[in-house]
Design a protein around this motif. Structure first.
Motif, PDB file in Angstrom:
ATOM      1  N   GLU A 225      15.263   3.498  -8.428  1.00 54.67           N
ATOM      2  CA  GLU A 225      15.444   3.471  -6.977  1.00 54.67           C
ATOM      3  C   GLU A 225      14.102   3.464  -6.243  1.00 54.67           C
ATOM      4  OE1 GLU A 225      17.635   6.153  -3.497  1.00 54.67           O
ATOM      5  OE2 GLU A 225      18.226   6.377  -5.601  1.00 54.67           O
ATOM      6  N   LYS A 226      13.179   4.313  -6.686  1.00 52.33           N
ATOM      7  CA  LYS A 226      11.875   4.413  -6.035  1.00 52.33           C
ATOM      8  C   LYS A 226      11.052   3.143  -6.239  1.00 52.33           C
ATOM      9  CE  LYS A 226       7.994   7.624  -5.510  1.00 52.33           C
ATOM     10  NZ  LYS A 226       7.406   8.914  -5.969  1.00 52.33           N
ATOM     11  N   LEU A 227      11.117   2.583  -7.444  1.00 59.20           N
ATOM     12  CA  LEU A 227      10.361   1.364  -7.736  1.00 59.20           C
ATOM     13  C   LEU A 227      10.885   0.178  -6.927  1.00 59.20           C
ATOM     14  CD1 LEU A 227       9.833   1.655 -11.600  1.00 59.20           C
ATOM     15  CD2 LEU A 227       8.057   1.622  -9.847  1.00 59.20           C
ATOM     16  N   LEU A 228      12.206   0.046  -6.838  1.00 59.92           N
ATOM     17  CA  LEU A 228      12.779  -1.054  -6.062  1.00 59.92           C
ATOM     18  C   LEU A 228      12.431  -0.919  -4.580  1.00 59.92           C
ATOM     19  CD1 LEU A 228      16.304  -1.510  -7.696  1.00 59.92           C
ATOM     20  CD2 LEU A 228      14.389  -3.121  -7.765  1.00 59.92           C
ATOM     21  N   ALA A 229      12.437   0.316  -4.080  1.00 61.55           N
ATOM     22  CA  ALA A 229      12.073   0.544  -2.678  1.00 61.55           C
ATOM     23  C   ALA A 229      10.615   0.150  -2.438  1.00 61.55           C
ATOM     24  CB  ALA A 229      12.297   2.005  -2.313  1.00 61.55           C
ATOM     25  N   SER A 230       9.737   0.505  -3.375  1.00 58.76           N
ATOM     26  CA  SER A 230       8.316   0.155  -3.255  1.00 58.76           C
ATOM     27  C   SER A 230       8.125  -1.355  -3.330  1.00 58.76           C
ATOM     28  CB  SER A 230       7.512   0.837  -4.366  1.00 58.76           C
ATOM     29  OG  SER A 230       7.622   2.243  -4.278  1.00 58.76           O
ATOM     30  N   LEU A 231       8.864  -1.992  -4.234  1.00 56.30           N
ATOM     31  CA  LEU A 231       8.763  -3.443  -4.384  1.00 56.30           C
ATOM     32  C   LEU A 231       9.245  -4.154  -3.121  1.00 56.30           C
ATOM     33  CD1 LEU A 231       8.087  -5.766  -6.385  1.00 56.30           C
ATOM     34  CD2 LEU A 231      10.502  -5.752  -7.030  1.00 56.30           C
ATOM     35  N   ASN A 232      10.341  -3.690  -2.556  1.00 59.12           N
ATOM     36  CA  ASN A 232      10.867  -4.298  -1.329  1.00 59.12           C
ATOM     37  C   ASN A 232       9.901  -4.113  -0.161  1.00 59.12           C
ATOM     38  OD1 ASN A 232      13.224  -5.219  -2.535  1.00 59.12           O
ATOM     39  ND2 ASN A 232      14.340  -3.327  -2.115  1.00 59.12           N
ATOM     40  N   LEU A 233       9.263  -2.945  -0.101  1.00 58.23           N
ATOM     41  CA  LEU A 233       8.281  -2.696   0.957  1.00 58.23           C
ATOM     42  C   LEU A 233       7.083  -3.628   0.794  1.00 58.23           C
ATOM     43  CD1 LEU A 233       7.301  -1.101   3.384  1.00 58.23           C
ATOM     44  CD2 LEU A 233       6.454   0.668   1.813  1.00 58.23           C
ATOM     45  N   LEU A 234       6.655  -3.829  -0.449  1.00 64.40           N
ATOM     46  CA  LEU A 234       5.549  -4.751  -0.724  1.00 64.40           C
ATOM     47  C   LEU A 234       5.923  -6.168  -0.294  1.00 64.40           C
ATOM     48  CD1 LEU A 234       2.799  -5.437  -2.004  1.00 64.40           C
ATOM     49  CD2 LEU A 234       3.975  -5.630  -4.208  1.00 64.40           C
ATOM     50  N   LYS A 235       7.141  -6.575  -0.614  1.00 64.02           N
ATOM     51  CA  LYS A 235       7.596  -7.917  -0.248  1.00 64.02           C
ATOM     52  C   LYS A 235       7.625  -8.088   1.265  1.00 64.02           C
ATOM     53  CE  LYS A 235      11.266 -11.238  -1.292  1.00 64.02           C
ATOM     54  NZ  LYS A 235      12.535 -11.464  -2.032  1.00 64.02           N
ATOM     55  N   ALA A 250      -2.191  -0.199  -1.883  1.00 61.30           N
ATOM     56  CA  ALA A 250      -1.649   1.064  -2.394  1.00 61.30           C
ATOM     57  C   ALA A 250      -0.374   0.832  -3.206  1.00 61.30           C
ATOM     58  CB  ALA A 250      -1.364   2.014  -1.233  1.00 61.30           C
ATOM     59  N   LEU A 251       0.482  -0.062  -2.730  1.00 64.46           N
ATOM     60  CA  LEU A 251       1.731  -0.353  -3.437  1.00 64.46           C
ATOM     61  C   LEU A 251       1.459  -1.050  -4.772  1.00 64.46           C
ATOM     62  CD1 LEU A 251       3.853  -1.521  -0.379  1.00 64.46           C
ATOM     63  CD2 LEU A 251       4.334   0.480  -1.812  1.00 64.46           C
ATOM     64  N   LEU A 252       0.489  -1.958  -4.791  1.00 63.04           N
ATOM     65  CA  LEU A 252       0.132  -2.634  -6.036  1.00 63.04           C
ATOM     66  C   LEU A 252      -0.409  -1.634  -7.058  1.00 63.04           C
ATOM     67  CD1 LEU A 252      -1.553  -5.865  -4.617  1.00 63.04           C
ATOM     68  CD2 LEU A 252       0.556  -5.779  -5.964  1.00 63.04           C
ATOM     69  N   ILE A 253      -1.265  -0.732  -6.603  1.00 67.91           N
ATOM     70  CA  ILE A 253      -1.816   0.292  -7.502  1.00 67.91           C
ATOM     71  C   ILE A 253      -0.695   1.160  -8.068  1.00 67.91           C
ATOM     72  CG2 ILE A 253      -3.221   2.394  -7.595  1.00 67.91           C
ATOM     73  CD1 ILE A 253      -5.090   1.054  -5.544  1.00 67.91           C
ATOM     74  N   TYR A 254       0.247   1.534  -7.207  1.00 67.23           N
ATOM     75  CA  TYR A 254       1.371   2.368  -7.645  1.00 67.23           C
ATOM     76  C   TYR A 254       2.218   1.640  -8.690  1.00 67.23           C
ATOM     77  CZ  TYR A 254       5.945   4.615  -7.563  1.00 67.23           C
ATOM     78  OH  TYR A 254       7.129   5.201  -7.937  1.00 67.23           O
ATOM     79  N   LEU A 255       2.569   0.390  -8.412  1.00 65.47           N
ATOM     80  CA  LEU A 255       3.441  -0.358  -9.321  1.00 65.47           C
ATOM     81  C   LEU A 255       2.762  -0.634 -10.663  1.00 65.47           C
ATOM     82  CD1 LEU A 255       4.979  -2.869  -6.744  1.00 65.47           C
ATOM     83  CD2 LEU A 255       6.193  -1.025  -7.926  1.00 65.47           C
ATOM     84  N   LYS A 256       1.445  -0.826 -10.639  1.00 65.03           N
ATOM     85  CA  LYS A 256       0.724  -1.109 -11.889  1.00 65.03           C
ATOM     86  C   LYS A 256       0.633   0.104 -12.815  1.00 65.03           C
ATOM     87  CE  LYS A 256      -2.820  -3.143  -9.829  1.00 65.03           C
ATOM     88  NZ  LYS A 256      -4.132  -3.823  -9.627  1.00 65.03           N
ATOM     89  N   ILE A 261       6.073  -3.091 -16.200  1.00 67.88           N
ATOM     90  CA  ILE A 261       5.979  -4.147 -15.183  1.00 67.88           C
ATOM     91  C   ILE A 261       4.526  -4.470 -14.829  1.00 67.88           C
ATOM     92  CG2 ILE A 261       8.242  -3.748 -14.119  1.00 67.88           C
ATOM     93  CD1 ILE A 261       6.792  -2.076 -11.962  1.00 67.88           C
ATOM     94  N   LYS A 262       3.580  -3.870 -15.537  1.00 67.94           N
ATOM     95  CA  LYS A 262       2.163  -4.025 -15.179  1.00 67.94           C
ATOM     96  C   LYS A 262       1.731  -5.484 -15.198  1.00 67.94           C
ATOM     97  CE  LYS A 262      -2.498  -2.422 -16.333  1.00 67.94           C
ATOM     98  NZ  LYS A 262      -3.310  -1.542 -17.214  1.00 67.94           N
ATOM     99  N   ASN A 263       2.078  -6.228 -16.259  1.00 69.58           N
ATOM    100  CA  ASN A 263       1.658  -7.631 -16.351  1.00 69.58           C
ATOM    101  C   ASN A 263       2.216  -8.462 -15.203  1.00 69.58           C
ATOM    102  OD1 ASN A 263       0.016  -7.528 -18.597  1.00 69.58           O
ATOM    103  ND2 ASN A 263       1.676  -7.911 -20.036  1.00 69.58           N
ATOM    104  N   GLU A 264       3.483  -8.218 -14.854  1.00 77.08           N
ATOM    105  CA  GLU A 264       4.102  -8.986 -13.780  1.00 77.08           C
ATOM    106  C   GLU A 264       3.451  -8.673 -12.432  1.00 77.08           C
ATOM    107  OE1 GLU A 264       5.797  -7.358 -16.107  1.00 77.08           O
ATOM    108  OE2 GLU A 264       6.566  -9.091 -17.207  1.00 77.08           O
ATOM    109  N   VAL A 265       3.084  -7.406 -12.224  1.00 72.09           N
ATOM    110  CA  VAL A 265       2.440  -7.017 -10.966  1.00 72.09           C
ATOM    111  C   VAL A 265       1.049  -7.653 -10.865  1.00 72.09           C
ATOM    112  CG1 VAL A 265       1.584  -5.093  -9.574  1.00 72.09           C
ATOM    113  CG2 VAL A 265       3.733  -4.855 -10.832  1.00 72.09           C
ATOM    114  N   ILE A 266       0.315  -7.653 -11.975  1.00 69.42           N
ATOM    115  CA  ILE A 266      -1.010  -8.291 -11.993  1.00 69.42           C
ATOM    116  C   ILE A 266      -0.876  -9.785 -11.712  1.00 69.42           C
ATOM    117  CG2 ILE A 266      -2.974  -8.894 -13.462  1.00 69.42           C
ATOM    118  CD1 ILE A 266      -2.565  -6.208 -14.897  1.00 69.42           C
ATOM    119  N   TYR A 267       0.137 -10.400 -12.317  1.00 65.66           N
ATOM    120  CA  TYR A 267       0.404 -11.824 -12.097  1.00 65.66           C
ATOM    121  C   TYR A 267       0.690 -12.088 -10.619  1.00 65.66           C
ATOM    122  CZ  TYR A 267       3.253 -16.114 -12.202  1.00 65.66           C
ATOM    123  OH  TYR A 267       3.786 -17.350 -11.961  1.00 65.66           O
TER     124      TYR A 267
END
Length: 272
Positions: A225-235, A250-256, A261-267
């Motif tokens: 739930e927290k990760l999806l919320a962070s991803l949606n906020l980033l989007k 800040a959101l990218l650092i958190y998700l990485k 999901i680290k590789n996908e976030v870096i991509y």
């Protein structure tokens, strides 16, 4: 097992044995021990039942692959092999059903089924892209469509041979060969030019990046739930005309921080 699940189970057996078009709602109902009228309390039609079976099979395979656990001694290639083995073994264990799908629906005229097949196809492609990125890193991105085509071509052809020619080959031997083949291609990419890498807009690439991350998050129980919320906020921030750059960073650092999901976030970060 509830009646809905029992109907799906009996339908799989009948579809695999007789084919979709040759199996009637009456036969499915009788095999489940209910009336034809009771069938329609659970599914609007035989086609809707079939679609639910397709989606369930697909989701079970996708979830099992995404949740494949690594041990302390596993490297990226070991995890890659585990995921390929799961996909191949699950497909072979249900090969009668999948062969029926191939034979009965190659030229389907149903727009609903066409949409479902396309949806499942795109989901499978995305999974294979993610597996390849996890294993070989973002450096392969320009060749990703080609590598997916090679990977899927190898798996599909070997499965076809194993089923129709009744060959006996161990899954580990097949997986090792496929992995070695992909390794050889990746090691020589610098001498190649992409074939399927169509020109794509940055917006399309970013959208696919978000889809890949969301898919992997939904396949895990870790802070979903927290990760999806962070991803949606980033989007939301990325799509704004005047985004808050500090918030995006800040959101990218958190998700990485999350390895799965680290590789996908870096991509994704490369295109933001």
């Amino acid at each position: 097992m509830n009646k809905r699940s029992e109907l799906m189970k009996q339908a799989v057996q009948l579809f695999s044995l007789k084919g979709f078009h040759q199996t009637s709602v009456q036969e499915i109902a009788e095999a489940t021990g209910i009336s034809k009228g009771a069938f329609y309390k659970h599914f609007e039609s035989k086609e809707i039942l079939f679609i639910e079976i397709l989606k369930q099979h697909h989701q079970e395979i996708m979830t099992e692959i995404s949740n494949a656990q690594s041990t302390i001694d596993d490297d990226n290639k070991d995890i890659f092999r585990k995921k390929l083995a799961i996909e191949i073994e699950r497909t072979l264990s249900n090969h009668e059903f999948f062969m029926m799908v191939f034979k009965d629906f190659t030229l389907t005229e149903s727009e609903t089924l066409k949409e479902v097949f396309m949806e499942l196809r795109q989901s499978t492609i995305m999974l294979h892209k993610t597996i390849l990125l996890d294993t070989y890193g973002v450096e392969i991105e320009p060749f990703l469509p080609d590598l997916v085509a090679i990977l899927e071509g190898l798996m599909q052809q070997y499965i076809f041979v194993l089923v129709f020619e009744e060959k006996q080959v161990s899954t580990s031997k097949l997986v090792n060969f496929i992995t070695a083949t992909i390794d050889a291609v990746v090691q020589n990419l610098e001498m190649m030019e992409p074939v399927l890498n169509e020109a794509r807009s940055p917006i399309a690439t970013i959208e696919e990046g978000f889809q890949q991350i969301a898919y992997k998050i939904k396949a895990t129980d870790t802070n979903q739930e927290k990760l999806l919320a962070s991803l949606n906020l980033l989007k939301e921030q990325v799509q704004q005309d005047n985004p808050q750059e500090f918030l995006i960073e800040a959101l990218l650092i958190y998700l990485k921080q999350f390895s799965f999901i680290k590789n996908e976030v870096i991509y994704l970060e490369n295109f933001i």
